[in-house]
Design a protein around this motif. Structure first.
Motif, short mmCIF file in Angstrom:
data_model
loop_
_atom_site.label_atom_id
_atom_site.label_comp_id
_atom_site.label_asym_id
_atom_site.label_seq_id
_atom_site.Cartn_x
_atom_site.Cartn_y
_atom_site.Cartn_z
N TYR A 52 -24.90 98.30 -68.19
CA TYR A 52 -25.31 99.70 -68.18
C TYR A 52 -25.91 100.16 -69.51
CZ TYR A 52 -23.48 100.24 -63.53
OH TYR A 52 -23.29 100.11 -62.18
N ALA A 53 -25.83 99.32 -70.53
CA ALA A 53 -26.51 99.64 -71.79
C ALA A 53 -28.01 99.42 -71.67
CB ALA A 53 -25.94 98.79 -72.92
N MET A 54 -28.42 98.66 -70.65
CA MET A 54 -29.84 98.44 -70.42
C MET A 54 -30.46 99.64 -69.71
SD MET A 54 -30.13 94.40 -69.32
CE MET A 54 -29.12 94.58 -67.84
N SER A 55 -31.74 99.78 -69.84
CA SER A 55 -32.44 100.86 -69.14
C SER A 55 -32.56 100.51 -67.66
CB SER A 55 -33.84 101.05 -69.73
OG SER A 55 -34.65 99.90 -69.48
N GLY A 56 -32.83 101.51 -66.83
CA GLY A 56 -33.00 101.27 -65.41
C GLY A 56 -34.06 100.23 -65.11
N PRO A 57 -35.24 100.33 -65.73
CA PRO A 57 -36.27 99.31 -65.49
C PRO A 57 -35.83 97.91 -65.89
CG PRO A 57 -37.25 101.28 -66.42
CD PRO A 57 -35.78 101.48 -66.49
N GLN A 58 -35.05 97.81 -67.00
CA GLN A 58 -34.57 96.49 -67.41
C GLN A 58 -33.63 95.91 -66.37
OE1 GLN A 58 -32.99 97.75 -71.27
NE2 GLN A 58 -34.45 96.37 -72.31
N ARG A 59 -32.76 96.73 -65.82
CA ARG A 59 -31.85 96.25 -64.79
C ARG A 59 -32.60 95.86 -63.52
NH1 ARG A 59 -28.64 100.66 -66.72
NH2 ARG A 59 -29.10 101.94 -64.88
N GLU A 60 -33.58 96.65 -63.16
CA GLU A 60 -34.35 96.37 -61.95
C GLU A 60 -35.16 95.09 -62.07
OE1 GLU A 60 -36.67 99.86 -61.29
OE2 GLU A 60 -34.92 101.12 -60.87
N ALA A 61 -35.46 94.70 -63.30
CA ALA A 61 -36.26 93.48 -63.52
C ALA A 61 -35.43 92.21 -63.36
CB ALA A 61 -36.90 93.52 -64.91
N ILE A 62 -34.11 92.34 -63.27
CA ILE A 62 -33.23 91.17 -63.12
C ILE A 62 -33.15 90.81 -61.65
CG2 ILE A 62 -30.87 90.30 -63.42
CD1 ILE A 62 -30.65 92.16 -65.86
N ASP A 63 -33.63 89.62 -61.30
CA ASP A 63 -33.70 89.19 -59.91
C ASP A 63 -32.33 88.94 -59.29
OD1 ASP A 63 -36.49 89.30 -59.89
OD2 ASP A 63 -36.68 87.22 -60.61
N ALA A 64 -31.41 88.40 -60.08
CA ALA A 64 -30.07 88.05 -59.57
C ALA A 64 -29.01 88.69 -60.47
CB ALA A 64 -29.90 86.54 -59.51
N PRO A 65 -28.68 89.96 -60.22
CA PRO A 65 -27.70 90.66 -61.07
C PRO A 65 -26.36 89.94 -61.15
CG PRO A 65 -28.86 92.22 -59.69
CD PRO A 65 -29.24 90.86 -59.20
N GLY A 66 -25.89 89.37 -60.02
CA GLY A 66 -24.61 88.67 -60.04
C GLY A 66 -24.61 87.50 -60.99
N ALA A 67 -25.71 86.75 -60.98
CA ALA A 67 -25.83 85.61 -61.89
C ALA A 67 -25.90 86.09 -63.34
CB ALA A 67 -27.08 84.80 -61.55
N TRP A 68 -26.57 87.21 -63.57
CA TRP A 68 -26.66 87.77 -64.92
C TRP A 68 -25.27 88.15 -65.42
CZ3 TRP A 68 -25.33 92.09 -67.62
CH2 TRP A 68 -25.99 92.32 -68.85
N LEU A 69 -24.50 88.83 -64.57
CA LEU A 69 -23.15 89.26 -64.96
C LEU A 69 -22.26 88.05 -65.25
CD1 LEU A 69 -22.65 92.08 -62.29
CD2 LEU A 69 -22.88 92.43 -64.76
N THR A 70 -22.36 87.02 -64.41
CA THR A 70 -21.54 85.82 -64.62
C THR A 70 -21.92 85.13 -65.92
OG1 THR A 70 -21.25 85.47 -62.25
CG2 THR A 70 -20.92 83.56 -63.67
N THR A 71 -23.21 85.07 -66.20
CA THR A 71 -23.67 84.45 -67.44
C THR A 71 -23.13 85.18 -68.66
OG1 THR A 71 -25.71 83.62 -66.42
CG2 THR A 71 -25.71 83.89 -68.82
N VAL A 72 -23.23 86.50 -68.63
CA VAL A 72 -22.76 87.30 -69.76
C VAL A 72 -21.25 87.15 -69.93
CG1 VAL A 72 -22.46 89.65 -70.64
CG2 VAL A 72 -24.66 88.94 -69.68
N ALA A 73 -20.51 87.27 -68.82
CA ALA A 73 -19.04 87.15 -68.89
C ALA A 73 -18.63 85.77 -69.41
CB ALA A 73 -18.43 87.40 -67.52
N SER A 74 -19.31 84.73 -68.95
CA SER A 74 -18.99 83.37 -69.38
C SER A 74 -19.24 83.19 -70.87
CB SER A 74 -19.81 82.36 -68.59
OG SER A 74 -19.53 82.43 -67.21
N ARG A 75 -20.33 83.76 -71.36
CA ARG A 75 -20.64 83.63 -72.79
C ARG A 75 -19.65 84.41 -73.64
NH1 ARG A 75 -27.24 84.17 -72.13
NH2 ARG A 75 -27.61 81.95 -71.65
#
Length: 311
Positions: A52-75
């Motif tokens: 949610y720190a990203m802008s709306g357009p930045q979030r919308e540009a992510i094709d697979a939000p679930g994969a993004w969240l998993t990547t961030v959490a894992s890191r």
């Protein structure tokens, strides 16, 4: 972990429910990686804060939000695991992963029950039993993350590589090494009913301070490990040998005759809870082969018993 301030989620945002539905998966992953429910919750909160720190357009540009969240959490978990060894060195006594109660044992009518409890979001399968988590603790952070993402959560090595920051071939080797550790430490399969029978017999022998009975239930090289975190009294080092473990528990019973022992589910397997005046003071998990106990893990650190004392 300090969570940065974050803007409230835009409930008109497309796919919001799908984003929030990832919370269970993230909690499952983070708990298995860190062995701490509190730390897992912090990781999940931090992950959503970054989303949610990203802008709306930045979030919308992510094709697979679930994969993004998993990547961030894992890191985030990988970073925490990198510093965990130093934290363990400062920890008083032995460190044991935080035990989880069976979600069906939570009391729905207690204060705050309208909010889903973190433990209610952790799936209690074989990858979360105490023996498995203890083996994970002996792995390097990269081994642990590569193995968990690939073998438990079924991520392909190409995606694991992006998260861990190594090549797919290197991640395959890491997971293979972790797999060997798991196999070498994995006892023969024992049914839940057999485990429950052994734990019940241990409880009865302990209550009776029956040293011979306890010895008969323990493997000759059995060990017992306590985790008080320096906040309550616990053995600073594991107790080793069937007779020594039996006498240790019999002595504890003699020192605390008012202790009540309750059979329960600990990390998906039969275990015991020790209560004093109705308050949980210890949670015990067991590693069992056949009809003998190989290891007893007793968590006494009150910071790790919040999921049990809040019930």
């Amino acid at each position: 972990m300090t969570n940065p301030s974050e803007p409230g989620p835009d409930h008109s945002e497309p796919g919001l429910s799908a984003i929030m539905s990832e919370r269970r998966q993230l909690t499952n992953l983070a708990y298995r990686l860190l062995g701490s429910l509190a730390d897992a919750e912090d990781v999940v909160q931090e992950t959503y804060a970054r989303w949610y720190a990203m802008s709306g357009p930045q979030r919308e540009a992510i094709d697979a939000p679930g994969a993004w969240l998993t990547t961030v959490a894992s890191r985030i978990c990988l970073d925490l695991l990198g510093s965990a060894r130093a934290r363990r060195e400062r920890y008083v006594g032995e460190w044991i992963p935080e035990p989880l109660p069976d979600r069906t044992e939570w009391i729905s009518g207690r204060p705050g029950a309208g909010i889903v409890d973190p433990a209610d979001r952790v799936t209690l399968d074989e990858s979360v039993n105490m023996a498995f988590l203890v083996v994970l603790e002996a792995m390097t952070p990269a081994e642990r993350v590569a193995f968990m993402l690939h073998d438990v959560f079924r991520y392909p090595f190409t995606e694991v590589a992006e998260i861990v920051g190594r090549t797919p071939a290197a991640c395959r080797q890491l997971a293979s090494s972790a797999r060997r550790r798991i196999r070498s430490a994995q006892p023969d399969a024992v049914s839940a009913a057999q485990r429950a029978d052994v734990v019940r017999a241990f409880k009865q022998a302990w209550e009776a301070k029956d040293i011979e009975g306890l010895i008969g239930l323990l493997a000759p090289d059995a060990t017992a490990t306590g985790d008080g975190g320096g906040l309550v009294t616990a053995a600073l080092h594991p107790v080793e040998g069937a007779e020594q473990v039996a006498r240790f528990f019999a002595d504890r019973r003699g020192a605390a005759p008012d202790l009540t022992l309750v059979e329960c589910t600990v990390n998906g397997q039969p275990g015991l809870v020790a209560q004093l005046d109705g308050v949980t003071v210890s949670v015990m998990a067991f590693d069992i082969t056949g009809d003998r106990i190989n290891h007893v893990w007793a968590v006494l650190n009150p910071d790790k018993l919040r999921a049990w004392t809040a019930r």
